[in-house]
Every structure is written in C-alpha cells, then in structure tokens.
Design a protein around this motif. Structure first.
Motif, PDB file in Angstrom:
ATOM      1  N   GLU A  83      -7.144   6.657  22.756  1.00 12.01           N
ATOM      2  CA  GLU A  83      -7.475   6.129  24.080  1.00 12.01           C
ATOM      3  C   GLU A  83      -8.737   6.765  24.662  1.00 12.01           C
ATOM      4  N   THR A  84      -9.061   7.993  24.243  1.00 12.11           N
ATOM      5  CA  THR A  84     -10.219   8.691  24.818  1.00 12.11           C
ATOM      6  C   THR A  84     -11.433   8.717  23.891  1.00 12.11           C
TER       7      THR A  84
ATOM      8  N   PRO B  64     -13.373   6.261  21.102  1.00 15.50           N
ATOM      9  CA  PRO B  64     -13.412   4.943  20.450  1.00 15.50           C
ATOM     10  C   PRO B  64     -13.444   4.982  18.923  1.00 15.50           C
ATOM     11  N   TYR B  65     -13.962   6.070  18.333  1.00 17.15           N
ATOM     12  CA  TYR B  65     -14.035   6.127  16.863  1.00 17.15           C
ATOM     13  C   TYR B  65     -12.676   6.396  16.214  1.00 17.15           C
TER      14      TYR B  65
ATOM     15  N   LYS C  43      -9.847   5.014  15.391  1.00 14.32           N
ATOM     16  CA  LYS C  43      -9.103   3.780  15.120  1.00 14.32           C
ATOM     17  C   LYS C  43      -8.815   3.715  13.624  1.00 14.32           C
TER      18      LYS C  43
ATOM     19  N   SER D  42     -11.378   2.769  10.734  1.00 12.73           N
ATOM     20  CA  SER D  42     -12.770   3.032  11.103  1.00 12.73           C
ATOM     21  C   SER D  42     -13.431   3.962  10.089  1.00 12.73           C
TER      22      SER D  42
END
Length: 134
Positions: free
Chosen positions: A39-40, A42-43, A45, A48
């Motif tokens: 949540e804090t 973006p990378y 995931k 990814s």
C-alpha cells in the motif's frame, strides 16, 4: 555492490514491514525485509520486476554441509578468484545466479581453506538485501 534481476514472487506483511521473496531470473529465491507495504510502495506488487542488491561486505561464506543456518538466503558458489589484503580479502564467486563478490576478513580465508575452485555457500541476511523496482 552485487546486483541481480528477477521479479517479486511473494509478499508477506505485518504492520509496516514486509518480507518479500524475489525470484531471480535463474530461479533462485532471495528474501528481503522491506520497511514498506504494497500500500505504501508501488513497486511491491507480485510479478513486478525488481533488482536485488546487497553489498559485498554483507556476504557470509560457509562450507557446504552446514545446513543448520537460520538464514534462508543461501547460494551455492565456487571460489573463482581472490584478491588478498592485510585486513580483508575480496572473493570472486561463480554461482548459478551469476557472479558475486564477497569481502571477508583475511584470517577467514585460511580458516575456511579457501582457494580457487573451492565450493562454498554464500549467505546474505534478509535484512541486508535491498530491492529496487525496474
């Protein structure tokens, strides 16, 4: 600095800390502790692309057969080259995931009987592995 590429395979989070498993292009898994969450950051995931980074001074070498080590980041390696110094020795390692470097105390070289061709296990603490989005 050792740098390898792969993708995020799993993320386990508690509070604001995540334990991330990166799957390297050669198939080896490396775990990292990240003070972020999906949540804090973006990378973070699953799937990814990521770069896995760790300093040469954070690599610990041990001999095969010491299987009761608490660190999950264990990479089979072979000593390729060595540059001896008075205090520390740089060790070039060949591994299934690519070439790595390690800097260890010079006394440890003789203690472990390290010579080119010697089989070792390279360990990196999960808290010393850094991830970077690609």
């Amino acid at each position: 600095m050792n740098r390898l590429e792969g993708h995020i395979g799993a993320i386990r989070t508690c509070d604001q800390i995540s334990r991330v498993t990166a799957v390297l292009d050669a198939g080896q898994e490396i775990q990292a502790v990240v003070i972020e969450t999906p949540e804090t950051a973006p990378y973070l995931k699953k799937g990814s692309k990521t770069a896995v980074l760790f300093k040469e001074t954070e690599v610990i070498l041990c001999l095969p057969g010491n299987s009761q080590i608490s660190e999950p980041n264990q990479i089979p390696a072979q000593v390729d080259e060595m540059e001896a110094g008075i205090l520390f020795t740089w060790i070039g390692l060949r591994t299934p995931i690519g070439d790595l470097g390690a800097i260890i105390p010079s006394e440890s070289v003789s203690l472990l009987g390290l010579t080119p061709g010697k089989e070792v296990i390279a360990c990196v603490k999960t808290t010393e592995v850094m991830l970077s989005g690609l």
